[in-house]
Scaffold this active site. Structure first.
Site, short mmCIF file in Angstrom:
data_model
loop_
_atom_site.label_atom_id
_atom_site.label_comp_id
_atom_site.label_asym_id
_atom_site.label_seq_id
_atom_site.Cartn_x
_atom_site.Cartn_y
_atom_site.Cartn_z
N ARG A 184 0.84 -1.21 0.00
CA ARG A 184 0.00 0.00 0.00
C ARG A 184 0.87 1.25 0.00
NH1 ARG A 184 -4.68 1.55 4.39
NH2 ARG A 184 -5.21 3.51 3.43
N TRP A 220 29.99 21.05 -0.69
CA TRP A 220 31.32 21.60 -1.00
C TRP A 220 31.87 22.41 0.18
CZ3 TRP A 220 32.64 26.85 -2.76
CH2 TRP A 220 33.98 26.96 -3.17
N LEU A 221 30.99 23.17 0.82
CA LEU A 221 31.41 24.03 1.93
C LEU A 221 31.43 23.30 3.26
CD1 LEU A 221 29.38 27.20 0.92
CD2 LEU A 221 31.87 26.89 0.75
N ARG A 222 30.93 22.06 3.27
CA ARG A 222 30.89 21.23 4.48
C ARG A 222 30.14 21.92 5.62
NH1 ARG A 222 36.16 19.54 2.47
NH2 ARG A 222 36.07 17.30 2.14
N VAL A 223 28.97 22.45 5.28
CA VAL A 223 28.10 23.05 6.29
C VAL A 223 27.00 22.05 6.63
CG1 VAL A 223 28.60 25.40 5.53
CG2 VAL A 223 26.63 24.20 4.58
N GLU A 243 5.32 24.42 -3.29
CA GLU A 243 5.08 24.60 -4.72
C GLU A 243 4.15 23.51 -5.24
OE1 GLU A 243 4.70 26.52 -7.92
OE2 GLU A 243 6.33 27.33 -6.71
N GLU A 275 -4.03 25.56 -7.53
CA GLU A 275 -4.33 26.22 -8.80
C GLU A 275 -5.13 25.31 -9.73
OE1 GLU A 275 -0.88 27.92 -10.63
OE2 GLU A 275 -0.74 29.50 -9.13
N LYS A 319 -5.71 31.22 -4.97
CA LYS A 319 -4.50 31.11 -5.76
C LYS A 319 -3.41 32.04 -5.24
CE LYS A 319 -5.66 29.72 -10.30
NZ LYS A 319 -5.86 30.14 -11.68
N ASP A 320 -3.79 33.27 -4.90
CA ASP A 320 -2.80 34.23 -4.39
C ASP A 320 -2.22 33.79 -3.06
OD1 ASP A 320 -3.30 35.75 -6.64
OD2 ASP A 320 -4.40 37.33 -5.59
#
Length: 126
Positions: free
Chosen positions: A12, A50-53, A69, A76, A94-95
């Site tokens: 399921r 890349w920044l290792r954060v 989104e 919508e 929608k707004d």
């Protein structure tokens, strides 16, 4: 809606996950903003690695923006189906859904500025 047994059934869950991914794929195909947000998220995650954060704030920000989104797209589509003619309530729905995405995007930008930017300056020696 038909139930295929226990809520704990893997079959399921797998079926439901398939429907969810179909929604993600359809939204990616039809909504330009979603595509931009997906690739902005990929870029942010790449920078974070890349920044290792810490990845958690970046992952959560991306998930929030993309999730909202998807909700915006669903709102919508539903409003367009139920109210093909312009109506003040349809416009409000929608707004408001679009505003939720905007606020999440601004929050994600804030996370990027506070998590990624200092690490980038440090990495570049600025």
């Amino acid at each position: 809606m038909r139930s295929d047994g226990s809520a704990l059934s893997f079959r399921r869950w797998w079926r439901s996950a398939g429907f969810a991914w179909a929604g993600v794929a359809a939204t990616y195909r039809t909504q330009a903003n979603f595509r931009v947000e997906v690739w902005a998220g990929v870029l942010a995650l790449g920078f974070a690695l890349w920044l290792r954060v810490p990845l958690a704030p970046i992952l959560l920000s991306c998930a929030l923006v993309l999730g909202l989104e998807l909700v915006n797209t669903a709102v919508e589509a539903t409003v367009d189906l139920l109210s093909p003619q312009p109506h003040p309530a349809a416009k409000l729905a929608k707004d408001a859904a679009a505003a939720a995405v905007l606020l999440a995007s601004l929050g994600a930008l804030g996370v990027a500025l506070t998590v990624l930017l200092p690490a980038l300056w440090q990495r570049l020696g600025a």
